[in-house]
Write a protein that holds these residues in place. Structure first.
Motif, PDB file in Angstrom:
ATOM      1  N   TRP A 734       0.819  -1.213   0.000  1.00 21.24           N
ATOM      2  CA  TRP A 734       0.000   0.000   0.000  1.00 21.24           C
ATOM      3  C   TRP A 734       0.852   1.262   0.000  1.00 21.24           C
ATOM      4  CZ3 TRP A 734      -4.586  -0.663   3.995  1.00 21.24           C
ATOM      5  CH2 TRP A 734      -5.239  -1.879   3.746  1.00 21.24           C
ATOM      6  N   MET A 735       2.112   1.121   0.294  1.00 19.08           N
ATOM      7  CA  MET A 735       2.970   2.280   0.508  1.00 19.08           C
ATOM      8  C   MET A 735       3.561   2.784  -0.802  1.00 19.08           C
ATOM      9  SD  MET A 735       4.819   0.923   4.021  1.00 19.08           S
ATOM     10  CE  MET A 735       5.290   2.536   4.626  1.00 19.08           C
ATOM     11  N   GLY A 736       4.188   3.953  -0.720  1.00 21.22           N
ATOM     12  CA  GLY A 736       4.853   4.506  -1.882  1.00 21.22           C
ATOM     13  C   GLY A 736       4.102   5.655  -2.512  1.00 21.22           C
ATOM     14  N   ASP A 737       4.667   6.173  -3.606  1.00 22.28           N
ATOM     15  CA  ASP A 737       4.132   7.326  -4.319  1.00 22.28           C
ATOM     16  C   ASP A 737       3.897   6.984  -5.782  1.00 22.28           C
ATOM     17  OD1 ASP A 737       4.358   9.415  -2.275  1.00 22.28           O
ATOM     18  OD2 ASP A 737       6.510   9.070  -2.461  1.00 22.28           O
ATOM     19  N   LEU A 738       3.023   7.740  -6.385  1.00 21.32           N
ATOM     20  CA  LEU A 738       3.024   7.822  -7.843  1.00 21.32           C
ATOM     21  C   LEU A 738       3.997   8.925  -8.223  1.00 21.32           C
ATOM     22  CD1 LEU A 738      -0.779   7.587  -8.728  1.00 21.32           C
ATOM     23  CD2 LEU A 738       0.933   5.796  -8.838  1.00 21.32           C
ATOM     24  N   THR A 739       4.816   8.686  -9.208  1.00 24.92           N
ATOM     25  CA  THR A 739       5.824   9.667  -9.605  1.00 24.92           C
ATOM     26  C   THR A 739       5.645  10.073 -11.061  1.00 24.92           C
ATOM     27  OG1 THR A 739       7.414   7.975 -10.309  1.00 24.92           O
ATOM     28  CG2 THR A 739       7.475   8.651  -7.985  1.00 24.92           C
ATOM     29  N   LYS A 740       6.099  11.267 -11.354  1.00 20.93           N
ATOM     30  CA  LYS A 740       6.036  11.743 -12.737  1.00 20.93           C
ATOM     31  C   LYS A 740       6.955  10.919 -13.638  1.00 20.93           C
ATOM     32  CE  LYS A 740       5.242  16.436 -11.091  1.00 20.93           C
ATOM     33  NZ  LYS A 740       5.800  17.783 -10.962  1.00 20.93           N
ATOM     34  N   GLU A 741       8.083  10.529 -13.070  1.00 14.88           N
ATOM     35  CA  GLU A 741       9.091   9.852 -13.885  1.00 14.88           C
ATOM     36  C   GLU A 741       8.676   8.423 -14.251  1.00 14.88           C
ATOM     37  OE1 GLU A 741      10.510  13.141 -11.633  1.00 14.88           O
ATOM     38  OE2 GLU A 741       9.634  11.244 -10.897  1.00 14.88           O
ATOM     39  N   THR A 742       8.119   7.689 -13.314  1.00 13.35           N
ATOM     40  CA  THR A 742       7.804   6.271 -13.540  1.00 13.35           C
ATOM     41  C   THR A 742       6.313   6.042 -13.772  1.00 13.35           C
ATOM     42  OG1 THR A 742       9.661   5.607 -12.138  1.00 13.35           O
ATOM     43  CG2 THR A 742       7.954   3.950 -12.548  1.00 13.35           C
ATOM     44  N   SER A 743       5.471   6.587 -12.921  1.00  9.62           N
ATOM     45  CA  SER A 743       4.051   6.225 -12.916  1.00  9.62           C
ATOM     46  C   SER A 743       3.274   6.822 -14.075  1.00  9.62           C
ATOM     47  CB  SER A 743       3.406   6.660 -11.593  1.00  9.62           C
ATOM     48  OG  SER A 743       4.147   6.223 -10.477  1.00  9.62           O
ATOM     49  N   ILE A 744       3.528   8.103 -14.386  1.00  5.20           N
ATOM     50  CA  ILE A 744       2.751   8.756 -15.441  1.00  5.20           C
ATOM     51  C   ILE A 744       2.963   8.074 -16.794  1.00  5.20           C
ATOM     52  CG2 ILE A 744       2.454  10.890 -16.733  1.00  5.20           C
ATOM     53  CD1 ILE A 744       1.473  11.773 -14.189  1.00  5.20           C
ATOM     54  N   PRO A 745       4.189   7.735 -17.195  1.00 12.44           N
ATOM     55  CA  PRO A 745       4.341   7.003 -18.452  1.00 12.44           C
ATOM     56  C   PRO A 745       3.582   5.673 -18.465  1.00 12.44           C
ATOM     57  CG  PRO A 745       6.451   7.910 -17.775  1.00 12.44           C
ATOM     58  CD  PRO A 745       5.512   8.122 -16.636  1.00 12.44           C
ATOM     59  N   LEU A 747       0.802   5.021 -16.825  1.00 13.56           N
ATOM     60  CA  LEU A 747      -0.625   5.334 -16.974  1.00 13.56           C
ATOM     61  C   LEU A 747      -0.949   5.679 -18.432  1.00 13.56           C
ATOM     62  CD1 LEU A 747      -1.276   7.472 -13.737  1.00 13.56           C
ATOM     63  CD2 LEU A 747      -1.953   5.095 -14.170  1.00 13.56           C
ATOM     64  N   LYS A 748      -0.072   6.419 -19.094  1.00  8.36           N
ATOM     65  CA  LYS A 748      -0.289   6.741 -20.509  1.00  8.36           C
ATOM     66  C   LYS A 748      -0.267   5.467 -21.361  1.00  8.36           C
ATOM     67  CE  LYS A 748       1.752  10.369 -22.268  1.00  8.36           C
ATOM     68  NZ  LYS A 748       2.792  11.374 -22.624  1.00  8.36           N
ATOM     69  N   GLU A 749       0.653   4.580 -21.040  1.00  9.49           N
ATOM     70  CA  GLU A 749       0.731   3.310 -21.764  1.00  9.49           C
ATOM     71  C   GLU A 749      -0.556   2.502 -21.556  1.00  9.49           C
ATOM     72  OE1 GLU A 749       3.352  -0.862 -21.664  1.00  9.49           O
ATOM     73  OE2 GLU A 749       3.885   0.837 -20.379  1.00  9.49           O
ATOM     74  N   TYR A 750      -1.056   2.514 -20.331  1.00  7.99           N
ATOM     75  CA  TYR A 750      -2.297   1.794 -20.017  1.00  7.99           C
ATOM     76  C   TYR A 750      -3.443   2.300 -20.895  1.00  7.99           C
ATOM     77  CZ  TYR A 750      -6.599   0.857 -17.358  1.00  7.99           C
ATOM     78  OH  TYR A 750      -7.874   0.495 -16.995  1.00  7.99           O
ATOM     79  N   VAL A 751      -3.554   3.610 -21.057  1.00  6.79           N
ATOM     80  CA  VAL A 751      -4.620   4.178 -21.892  1.00  6.79           C
ATOM     81  C   VAL A 751      -4.389   3.823 -23.352  1.00  6.79           C
ATOM     82  CG1 VAL A 751      -5.700   6.313 -22.677  1.00  6.79           C
ATOM     83  CG2 VAL A 751      -5.063   6.056 -20.267  1.00  6.79           C
ATOM     84  N   ASN A 752      -3.179   3.972 -23.831  1.00  6.64           N
ATOM     85  CA  ASN A 752      -2.891   3.666 -25.236  1.00  6.64           C
ATOM     86  C   ASN A 752      -3.219   2.221 -25.588  1.00  6.64           C
ATOM     87  OD1 ASN A 752      -1.899   6.060 -26.561  1.00  6.64           O
ATOM     88  ND2 ASN A 752      -0.125   5.983 -25.201  1.00  6.64           N
ATOM     89  N   ASN A 753      -3.121   1.347 -24.595  1.00 10.20           N
ATOM     90  CA  ASN A 753      -3.403  -0.071 -24.827  1.00 10.20           C
ATOM     91  C   ASN A 753      -4.886  -0.410 -24.700  1.00 10.20           C
ATOM     92  OD1 ASN A 753      -0.725  -0.649 -25.313  1.00 10.20           O
ATOM     93  ND2 ASN A 753      -0.305  -1.271 -23.198  1.00 10.20           N
ATOM     94  N   GLY A 754      -5.726   0.605 -24.486  1.00 11.17           N
ATOM     95  CA  GLY A 754      -7.169   0.359 -24.464  1.00 11.17           C
ATOM     96  C   GLY A 754      -7.835   0.583 -23.130  1.00 11.17           C
TER      97      GLY A 754
END
Length: 903
Positions: A734-745, A747-754
């Motif tokens: 449950w711990m940790g952060d979403l980061t611009k460097e790792t997480s946002i790309p 999430l974008k990949e997730y959307v691009n894949n449908g």
């Protein structure tokens, strides 16, 4: 003296001694828990405390214990009624007197005075609402023990003259927090960084639910306060105080709500003065109040603020302290005596027991005040209710700030045009004196009168939601009327089952507050300076949030109506479903239609959307499920002789709802909401994003904070203030952060894949940085040429309700009204050029969209988009800026989320 007389005296002395001995044999907290309440590093839990309440109630003739309902996790809540044995024998008499005086119905002033002398004032003291605020929980236990056992003359006087209601608000959180804290053998490692919210769904927001009553605990508490007992004083313990102080308490700062009776405000002041006096007498410094404490009496919705709208003196204190010893820091500006802090405290080490002692002293200050002023408290309670009834029976003008502004503007314009000669300022205060004719033009204008009643027609598109709204009023102690037959009034026809809420009742302030806009004053530190944040919301008008349609009535309604009983909830009228040869449509304008859809899908029945009407369509075999929905929810279901020409399949999606260590309250409200509407979902956490676990979900929901936006990392620090080695392994993911460097790309990949990502509130700002032509219109160039957010001296909109125009042709908005009332809290908005892959869900179309609350610089919103859809690759992003799921209150915009949860 005869032998018989001597025997009688000896027996009496023996009985008296026996009774005193029994009262002294009450089990102490030390005997029960194994430590004193207030010992450093030591906390009780609720399992232990429940057994202690029961044990003392069985031992003491000063205590009645009553079950008060279960919690969201199934623990039992109790009301502890504490008073003298003689008072408890007559408790129903005193409860009835309090009810009669509080409701103020069919009483003369003389009858009320008589009852006030016959009755006993009732004081409510609670604790434990916010579980990490451990002082509140533990002062309740210590006060309960002292009241039930002590032979001190002062306490015996309290018990003789006052009835005390004691209530534990949040048993679930008590167990969770205390068990977590006490799991560490090393006392120095004990901490309160629990992995989830300390109320099952909403954590700290359990104190934001007291006009809505979504949570079971707040419903239980409302029944006790507003239906069963009607206490004159309600004391709600919290923590913590501002740095360099020990207690923040009454009197409170401006603004106070304009619909309050003035007796309420002076009543709060009287209790507040008694509290600070006692602390000063006992040598307990550090009490901060008024403008120095930051707490106002404006907002409805909190445990101590909602009673104001029922003429009850609500008291909040915020007390410093923790079982882990703390420091009182040196804060320079709080070391100088002033009206808001007459007795400063110096820096020092602070122990838990000191906080408990302060809290018990303040409890006793309130009980002493009630004991000394009982008949006046009871009579004032009646008088405020009577005043409310009289205001509701005649023309009445509430003195809102907008009217004062109109008055001054009209006069200034007349002076500027030369039609009015400017009056000389007063000699001493240099006030602007305005002729009375301007006052009369506004404060006697019939258009500015308060309504005497509200009519909620039964033929509105979502009457079931209107009934839910009415039930919030009933839970809060209001009664309503309903028509058994249709009637006409004011040139309009109303069908049977129409509901009428009359304002001529004691709790009129609450009725007005739930229907009428809040007019928050423009509250700044100095002219042109930064705004002073409201304690919570600036505007919350519940009828607006829920999308209820109603008519304001300014005269008496001479129509036969049936009055509901206090506390008895309403149900929507059952509707029978005729047999449909070609199937059925379910009106998509009703929120409960989504319950029906989810039930149908779980039953294996195919559901479709009629593209022309936006309603849901099912074939004839769905009738058994529909019969139940029409009966239980009053859904409008139409039997069809012909199948719709253009229908699209509706398929449920696998839903992932974002959360993080420590728990997200906005996400928690949506957890509750999804369960009410029978959606299935799973929680996912930051590591699930970074490890691509999210690929198993069809749609990801980010409600409130989560995705990094601008300089913000997305997740509040509250959820991350603990070392990993202090956390059991099962919570590590449950711990940790979403980061611009790792997480946002990812999430974008997730959307691009449908995949589909839906954001509501703060996280919606992530779209600005996606490089797809979406800008933030609330940015401007500063004097140094840098682009930065518009200053809050120019633009500031704390939680309020705004008018927006919704594009109802978009599938994402099906079932919505074009003219929407949107809850907005300095929310993201968007600016872009629409294309076939980037389109708007709605806009703010005027420079004055404010409906209720406060909106400084609202003109900045004109022509901005409140939500958008972006098609990326095979997937979709839906970004909604405003709080369309706001605390489970904004039923009028729930469909903006629900529509996104199907394919």
């Amino acid at each position: 003296m005869t032998l018989k007389h001597l025997k009688t005296i000896l027996v009496a002395l023996f009985v008296s001694h026996l009774q005193i001995g029994q009262s002294q044999q009450i089990t102490s907290p030390k005997e029960h828990y194994g430590f004193h309440i207030g010992d450093d590093y030591m906390l009780t839990n609720y399992e232990q405390t429940e057994s202690y309440f029961k044990k003392v109630a069985a031992q003491s003739d000063r205590v009645l214990i009553q079950e008060a309902g279960k919690t969201e996790e199934g623990r039992q809540q109790y009301l502890l009624v504490v008073s003298s044995p003689e008072n408890l024998k007559n408790i129903e008499k005193y409860r009835a007197i309090s009810q009669r005086l509080g409701r103020a119905e069919n009483l003369t002033d003389e009858e009320a005075k008589t009852l006030s002398k016959e009755g006993k004032p009732i004081v409510w003291i609670d604790g434990g609402m916010h579980s990490s605020e451990t002082v509140g929980t533990h002062q309740l236990i210590e006060t309960f023990y002292q009241l039930s056992s002590s032979q001190d003359d002062e306490i015996l006087n309290f018990l003789d003259k006052v009835i005390v209601l004691m209530f534990h608000v949040n048993p679930d959180g008590h167990d969770l927090l205390s068990n977590w804290y006490m799991q560490y053998e090393d006392k120095e490692k004990r901490n309160m960084s629990i992995p989830r919210l300390y109320q099952k769904y909403v954590g700290h927001d359990n104190n934001r639910d007291f006009f809505m009553f979504n949570m079971i605990e707040s419903t239980n508490m409302a029944k006790l306060l507003y239906v069963d007992w009607l206490p004159q004083i309600m004391y709600n313990h919290h923590q913590t105080s501002p740095d360099g102080t020990i207690v923040a308490g009454p009197p409170y700062r401006d603004p106070f709500n304009h619909i309050f009776d003035p007796l309420l405000i002076t009543g709060i002041d009287g209790v507040g003065f008694a509290m600070i006096d006692r602390l000063n007498i006992e040598g307990k410094p550090g009490y901060v109040r008024m403008d120095q404490s930051g707490f106002s009496t404006w907002w409805n919705g909190g445990g101590r603020t909602s009673p104001y709208f029922r003429n009850m003196i609500g008291i909040l204190t915020e007390t410093h302290g923790s079982p882990t010893p703390t420091e009182v820091p040196a804060v320079a500006q709080r070391l100088v005596p002033r009206n808001g802090l007459p007795n400063p405290i110096g820096p020092q080490k602070w122990h838990f027991k000191q906080s408990i002692d302060y809290s018990v002293s303040m409890n006793y200050a309130i009980l002493d005040y009630a004991a000394r002023n009982g008949d006046q408290l009871l009579y004032n309670f009646y008088k405020m209710g009577k005043n409310s009834i009289e205001r509701g029976n005649k023309d009445n003008w509430t003195m809102y700030p907008k009217y004062a502004e109109q008055l001054e503007k009209a006069y200034d314009e007349a002076v500027a045009s030369g039609t009015e000669e400017e009056a000389e300022p007063t000699q001493y205060y240099r006030s602007k004196v305005i002729p009375q004719k301007y006052y009369d033009a506004i404060y006697k204008n019939p258009e500015n009168r308060d309504p005497r009643a509200y009519i909620i027609s039964a033929d509105q598109p979502d009457f079931a939601t209107a009934v839910k709204f009415v039930n919030t009023l009933i839970k809060g102690g209001v009664y309503v009327h309903q028509s058994k037959a249709g009637f006409s009034y004011g040139g309009k026809d109303y069908p049977a089952n129409t509901i009428v809420v009359k304002a001529n009742q004691a709790f009129r302030p609450h009725i007005i507050d739930m229907f009428e806009p809040q007019d928050h004053p423009h509250d700044v530190q100095y002219p042109g300076g930064p705004p002073i944040r409201p304690y919570d919301a600036a505007g919350w008008t519940l009828a607006m949030q829920m999308g209820v349609e109603y008519d304001r009535i300014f005269e008496d309604i001479p129509v036969p109506l049936e009055k509901t009983e206090y506390g008895v909830l309403m149900t929507p009228p059952s509707i029978s479903v005729e047999k449909g040869k070609a199937g059925y449509t379910i009106s998509a304008k009703a929120n409960d239609a989504f319950i029906a859809v989810n039930k149908l899908l779980k039953s294996g029945i195919n559901v479709f959307r009629d593209e022309n009407t936006q309603d849901f369509y099912v074939d004839a075999k769905a009738k058994p499920v529909l019969d139940g929905m029409a009966t239980d929810y009053g859904l409008r279901i139409t039997a069809l002789a012909k199948k719709p020409a253009s229908i699209t399949p509706v398929n449920g999606l696998k839903i992932g709802l974002f959360d993080y260590y420590g728990g997200s309250m906005p996400s928690g409200w949506v957890r509750w909401l999804l369960e009410q509407y029978e959606y299935e979902y799973e929680l996912f956490y930051p590591q699930d994003v970074d490890e691509h676990v999210i690929a198993k979900y069809d749609v990801l929901l980010f409600i409130g904070p989560g995705i990094p936006v601008g300089k913000d990392n997305g997740i509040p620090r509250r959820g991350k203030q603990i070392e990993k080695d202090l956390v059991p392994e099962k919570y590590h993911r449950w711990m940790g952060d979403l980061t611009k460097e790792t997480s946002i790309p990812i999430l974008k990949e997730y959307v691009n894949n449908g995949g589909k990502i839906v954001t509501v509130g703060t996280s919606s700002g992530w779209v600005y940085a996606l490089g797809i032509g979406i800008d933030n219109p609330l940015m401007e160039e500063n004097k140094d040429g840098k682009i930065e957010p518009v200053s809050n001296t120019k633009y500031f909109i704390p939680t309020s309700i705004l008018a927006a125009e919704i594009d109802t042709d978009k599938a994402e908005n099906y079932g919505m009204k074009k003219d929407a009332k949107i809850v907005f809290n300095n929310s993201p908005v968007f600016q872009f050029q629409a294309t076939d892959k980037l389109y708007s869900l709605g806009k703010f179309t005027t420079d004055k969209p404010l409906l209720s609350g406060w909106a400084h610089g609202q003109e900045y919103l004109k022509d901005t988009h409140l939500g958008l859809v972006a098609l990326l690759g095979k997937g979709k992003i839906v970004a909604i800026g405003p709080e369309v799921t706001n605390r489970g209150q904004s039923h009028g915009t729930f469909k903006m989320l629900f529509n996104q949860l199907y394919q």
